[in-house]
Design a protein around this motif. Structure first.
Motif, PDB file in Angstrom:
ATOM      1  N   CYS A  15       0.845  -1.195   0.000  1.00  0.00           N
ATOM      2  CA  CYS A  15       0.000   0.000   0.000  1.00  0.00           C
ATOM      3  C   CYS A  15       0.880   1.244   0.000  1.00  0.00           C
ATOM      4  CB  CYS A  15      -0.922   0.006   1.216  1.00  0.00           C
ATOM      5  SG  CYS A  15      -2.133  -1.330   1.228  1.00  0.00           S
ATOM      6  N   HIS A  89      -1.514  -1.119  -4.074  1.00  0.00           N
ATOM      7  CA  HIS A  89      -2.696  -0.269  -3.910  1.00  0.00           C
ATOM      8  C   HIS A  89      -2.214   1.155  -3.642  1.00  0.00           C
ATOM      9  CE1 HIS A  89      -7.128  -0.207  -2.382  1.00  0.00           C
ATOM     10  NE2 HIS A  89      -6.815   0.911  -3.029  1.00  0.00           N
ATOM     11  N   TYR A 365      -8.917  -7.821  -3.595  1.00  0.00           N
ATOM     12  CA  TYR A 365      -7.573  -8.365  -3.790  1.00  0.00           C
ATOM     13  C   TYR A 365      -7.630  -9.840  -4.217  1.00  0.00           C
ATOM     14  CZ  TYR A 365      -5.913  -4.261  -1.125  1.00  0.00           C
ATOM     15  OH  TYR A 365      -5.636  -3.003  -0.678  1.00  0.00           O
TER      16      TYR A 365
END
Length: 372
Positions: A15, A89, A365
């Motif tokens: 992330c 992400h 995901y």
């Protein structure tokens, strides 16, 4: 298959964000707690950074300067080389642009986050290095209004495929909102006054001029005080408008505050009079979590958040008369005020809970990687 082997089978996620807020941080922690292998690269100056460190989530600190940050891109690439990730992400355009360059030549899935309407176009070169890049696998929209906006973008045959777009609300938890209401007397608000609060940036699209006008339009017997939280205190046009209003002594500027939610909690009504481009405004959610009745305009994702006449009131944008009428209604009908405030709180608890965000993000995901 055992629980342990199921957890090992879940995808590994990197992330990329900036100074992540509480909902974002709790999402990362929640994903880790249900078995995802989550690493975060984020700004060490963020107020939630230390919590992420303590949870073992920070791969390395990172504060991207722009969409072409060479040092930041190199850091992302080094992290990708250090471990086998399935998904990146990216939570802002800078992170997305750098992630796409850093992951060039790999088969890593790239997920983008979009929290606002506007500023994306097939004629804008910067859009092609972010949300329109062909290697973006999914765009997570924080509201259906944003998803619909992106789905409606067209240039000849060009469009964003429907399957690239998904809506996941950013989740909250009532337990995060336990601060004691602020004493509004420090801003000159009389004790026992009926208070309308609004929090936001000094930006024309926030519609503060319409809100100030709405307060001025209230009948003489409706004594409502307006508290404006944020850097609108620096807007000289707004201050001039206040000075010309019917009761300038009833309009109070607080300046930037770190306790904005607690100021909202001390108020009777929270208003966000935005004129365009809203997503799912955190300030409205925070006020609702404290049980404060919201009034919002029919802009962006706000009508998804506030159900008109059920968990608040929704009025047309750029309409100070409608805003004034809504404020007057809640001033005169305290039973309705209390009912809407309680319903607003329940709406956040039931329909915008962080556990729902964790579940839906995890499902995304798994669908991208076929790992479950």
């Amino acid at each position: 298959m055992s629980d342990k082997s199921e957890k090992r089978a879940l995808p590994a996620i990197l992330c990329l964000t900036d100074a992540c807020d509480r909902p974002e941080s709790e999402l990362f922690i929640g994903l880790k707690n249900v078995g995802f292998d989550v690493d975060v690269m984020c700004n060490p100056k963020g107020r939630n950074y230390q919590r992420l460190v303590e949870e073992g989530l920070v791969a390395q600190p990172m504060a991207l300067k722009n969409r072409f940050d060479k040092e930041g891109t190199a850091a992302i690439k080094a992290q990708l080389n250090s471990k086998s990730y399935d998904v990146i992400h990216a939570y802002n355009p800078r992170a997305l642009a750098c992630a796409l360059r850093a992951s060039k030549g790999t088969d890593i899935k790239v997920v983008a986050y979009r929290g606002i309407i506007g500023n994306i176009s097939f004629l804008n070169p910067e859009s092609w290095i972010t949300f329109l890049h062909p290697r973006v696998s999914k765009i997570v929209c924080v509201a259906d209004a944003i998803k619909d906006y992106l789905a409606g973008l067209r240039l000849l045959w060009l469009h964003i495929p429907h399957e690239k777009l998904t809506r996941i609300y950013k989740g909250h938890d009532l337990g995060w909102y336990q601060a004691a209401p602020v004493d509004l007397g420090q801003f000159g608000v009389p004790e026992g006054a009926f208070v309308v609060c609004s929090t936001g940036r000094n930006n024309p699209r926030k519609g503060y001029d319409f809100l100030i006008d709405a307060i001025s339009k209230l009948p003489e017997g409706v004594e409502a005080h307006l508290v404006l939280v944020g850097d609108a205190i620096d807007n000289q046009d707004l201050k001039a408008q206040v000075s010309q209003s019917a009761h300038p002594e009833r309009i109070h500027f607080t300046g930037f505050r770190t306790d904005a939610p607690a100021i909202a909690a001390a108020s009777d009504v929270f208003v966000l009079p935005s004129t365009e481009r809203e997503g799912l405004p955190r300030a409205v959610i925070e006020a609702m979590a404290y049980g404060v009745a919201p009034i919002v305009t029919n802009v962006g994702g706000m009508p998804e958040l506030v159900e008109d006449k059920s968990s608040g009131l929704v009025v047309p944008p750029k309409n100070s008369a409608a805003l004034s009428s809504a404020i007057e209604l809640l001033y005169r009908d305290r039973a309705l005020l209390e009912k809407l405030g309680q319903a607003a709180r329940e709406r956040i608890a039931n329909d915008f809970h962080t556990s729902q965000t964790v579940r839906e993000t995890g499902d995304l995901y798994k669908s991208l990687t076929r790992k479950n």
